[in-house]
Design a protein around this motif. Structure first.
Motif, PDB file in Angstrom:
ATOM      1  N   ARG A  13       0.973  -1.062   0.093  1.00  0.00           N
ATOM      2  CA  ARG A  13      -0.174  -0.072   0.031  1.00  0.00           C
ATOM      3  C   ARG A  13       0.989   1.275  -0.112  1.00  0.00           C
ATOM      4  O   ARG A  13       1.736   1.400   0.823  1.00  0.00           O
ATOM      5  CB  ARG A  13      -1.113  -0.007   1.173  1.00  0.00           C
ATOM      6  N   ILE A  14       0.658   2.119  -1.052  1.00  0.00           N
ATOM      7  CA  ILE A  14       1.437   3.281  -1.061  1.00  0.00           C
ATOM      8  C   ILE A  14       0.962   4.491  -1.300  1.00  0.00           C
ATOM      9  O   ILE A  14      -0.181   4.501  -1.876  1.00  0.00           O
ATOM     10  CB  ILE A  14       2.564   2.963  -2.381  1.00  0.00           C
ATOM     11  N   LEU A  15       1.376   5.442  -0.443  1.00  0.00           N
ATOM     12  CA  LEU A  15       0.864   6.712  -0.404  1.00  0.00           C
ATOM     13  C   LEU A  15       1.619   7.696  -1.410  1.00  0.00           C
ATOM     14  O   LEU A  15       2.747   7.780  -0.959  1.00  0.00           O
ATOM     15  CB  LEU A  15       0.737   7.319   1.094  1.00  0.00           C
ATOM     16  N   VAL A  16       1.081   8.200  -2.295  1.00  0.00           N
ATOM     17  CA  VAL A  16       2.020   9.327  -3.062  1.00  0.00           C
ATOM     18  C   VAL A  16       1.628  10.890  -2.782  1.00  0.00           C
ATOM     19  O   VAL A  16       0.308  11.275  -2.915  1.00  0.00           O
ATOM     20  CB  VAL A  16       1.543   8.947  -4.771  1.00  0.00           C
ATOM     21  N   VAL A  17       2.192  11.630  -2.554  1.00  0.00           N
ATOM     22  CA  VAL A  17       1.956  12.641  -2.006  1.00  0.00           C
ATOM     23  C   VAL A  17       3.045  13.867  -2.636  1.00  0.00           C
ATOM     24  O   VAL A  17       4.151  13.712  -2.836  1.00  0.00           O
ATOM     25  CB  VAL A  17       2.494  13.229  -0.340  1.00  0.00           C
ATOM     26  N   ASP A  18       2.184  14.703  -3.462  1.00  0.00           N
ATOM     27  CA  ASP A  18       2.811  15.647  -4.122  1.00  0.00           C
ATOM     28  C   ASP A  18       1.790  16.765  -4.547  1.00  0.00           C
ATOM     29  O   ASP A  18       0.718  16.342  -4.670  1.00  0.00           O
ATOM     30  CB  ASP A  18       3.367  15.076  -5.703  1.00  0.00           C
ATOM     31  N   ASP A  19       1.954  18.148  -4.539  1.00  0.00           N
ATOM     32  CA  ASP A  19       1.349  19.368  -4.980  1.00  0.00           C
ATOM     33  C   ASP A  19       1.149  19.330  -6.208  1.00  0.00           C
ATOM     34  O   ASP A  19       0.234  20.082  -6.688  1.00  0.00           O
ATOM     35  CB  ASP A  19       1.617  20.517  -4.142  1.00  0.00           C
ATOM     36  N   GLU A  20       1.833  18.762  -7.187  1.00  0.00           N
ATOM     37  CA  GLU A  20       1.541  18.843  -8.594  1.00  0.00           C
ATOM     38  C   GLU A  20       0.919  17.546  -9.178  1.00  0.00           C
ATOM     39  O   GLU A  20       1.287  16.394  -9.233  1.00  0.00           O
ATOM     40  CB  GLU A  20       3.059  18.686  -9.261  1.00  0.00           C
ATOM     41  N   GLU A  21      -0.322  17.692  -9.690  1.00  0.00           N
ATOM     42  CA  GLU A  21      -1.372  16.521 -10.145  1.00  0.00           C
ATOM     43  C   GLU A  21      -0.703  15.821 -10.954  1.00  0.00           C
ATOM     44  O   GLU A  21      -1.010  14.543 -11.055  1.00  0.00           O
ATOM     45  CB  GLU A  21      -2.867  17.191 -10.506  1.00  0.00           C
ATOM     46  N   ARG A  39      -2.834   5.448  -2.987  1.00  0.00           N
ATOM     47  CA  ARG A  39      -3.755   6.291  -2.478  1.00  0.00           C
ATOM     48  C   ARG A  39      -2.984   7.605  -2.812  1.00  0.00           C
ATOM     49  O   ARG A  39      -1.659   7.672  -2.869  1.00  0.00           O
ATOM     50  CB  ARG A  39      -4.272   6.222  -0.987  1.00  0.00           C
ATOM     51  N   GLU A  40      -3.434   8.812  -2.994  1.00  0.00           N
ATOM     52  CA  GLU A  40      -2.809  10.111  -3.064  1.00  0.00           C
ATOM     53  C   GLU A  40      -3.205  11.048  -2.292  1.00  0.00           C
ATOM     54  O   GLU A  40      -4.350  11.009  -1.999  1.00  0.00           O
ATOM     55  CB  GLU A  40      -3.020  10.472  -4.571  1.00  0.00           C
ATOM     56  N   ALA A  41      -2.239  11.813  -1.936  1.00  0.00           N
ATOM     57  CA  ALA A  41      -2.563  13.526  -1.246  1.00  0.00           C
ATOM     58  C   ALA A  41      -2.078  14.470  -2.132  1.00  0.00           C
ATOM     59  O   ALA A  41      -0.816  14.254  -2.673  1.00  0.00           O
ATOM     60  CB  ALA A  41      -2.030  13.119   0.229  1.00  0.00           C
ATOM     61  N   SER A  53      -6.791   9.299  10.003  1.00  0.00           N
ATOM     62  CA  SER A  53      -7.693   8.620   9.994  1.00  0.00           C
ATOM     63  C   SER A  53      -7.724   7.041  10.226  1.00  0.00           C
ATOM     64  O   SER A  53      -8.849   6.434  10.237  1.00  0.00           O
ATOM     65  CB  SER A  53      -8.332   9.143   8.541  1.00  0.00           C
ATOM     66  N   GLY A  54      -6.557   6.884  10.394  1.00  0.00           N
ATOM     67  CA  GLY A  54      -6.114   5.446  10.626  1.00  0.00           C
ATOM     68  C   GLY A  54      -5.607   4.428   9.197  1.00  0.00           C
ATOM     69  O   GLY A  54      -5.680   3.379   9.494  1.00  0.00           O
ATOM     70  N   LYS A  55      -5.669   4.970   8.477  1.00  0.00           N
ATOM     71  CA  LYS A  55      -5.190   4.480   7.049  1.00  0.00           C
ATOM     72  C   LYS A  55      -3.603   4.234   7.213  1.00  0.00           C
ATOM     73  O   LYS A  55      -3.060   4.809   7.915  1.00  0.00           O
ATOM     74  CB  LYS A  55      -5.348   5.437   5.656  1.00  0.00           C
ATOM     75  N   GLU A  56      -3.281   2.907   6.985  1.00  0.00           N
ATOM     76  CA  GLU A  56      -1.992   2.234   7.090  1.00  0.00           C
ATOM     77  C   GLU A  56      -1.425   2.067   5.763  1.00  0.00           C
ATOM     78  O   GLU A  56      -2.122   1.653   4.611  1.00  0.00           O
ATOM     79  CB  GLU A  56      -1.999   1.154   7.678  1.00  0.00           C
ATOM     80  N   PHE A  57      -0.122   2.636   5.504  1.00  0.00           N
ATOM     81  CA  PHE A  57       0.558   2.426   4.213  1.00  0.00           C
ATOM     82  C   PHE A  57       1.912   1.640   4.634  1.00  0.00           C
ATOM     83  O   PHE A  57       2.387   1.673   5.476  1.00  0.00           O
ATOM     84  CB  PHE A  57       0.987   3.898   3.690  1.00  0.00           C
TER      85      PHE A  57
END
Length: 72
Positions: A13-21, A39-41, A53-57
């Motif tokens: 499970r990978i969270l991708v965080v970047d302010d450029e869509e 998931r993305e942020a 929120s309890g999501k795990e990555f």
């Protein structure tokens, strides 16, 4: 949604965080093709909200320079 690949190994499970869509879209598309659950942020604060929120990555890929909160 299952967390297994066609080979029987659990996909990460990978969270991708970047302010450029556009950057998020490119990274997410490569990871999804490789059978990762993603998931993305759009920024650091949104990423923190996901964690709270309890999501795990298993892994977070983050831009280091963002307006609201840096990637460090």
């Amino acid at each position: 949604m299952t967390d297994r690949t066609p080979y029987g190994v659990r996909a990460g499970r990978i969270l991708v965080v970047d302010d450029e869509e556009s950057i998020r879209d490119i990274i997410m598309s490569m990871l999804v093709v490789a059978n990762y659950e993603c998931r993305e942020a759009a920024g650091g604060l949104e990423a923190l909200a996901l964690f709270e929120s309890g999501k795990e990555f298993d892994l977070m890929l983050s831009d280091l320079t963002m307006d609201d909160l840096d990637g460090i």
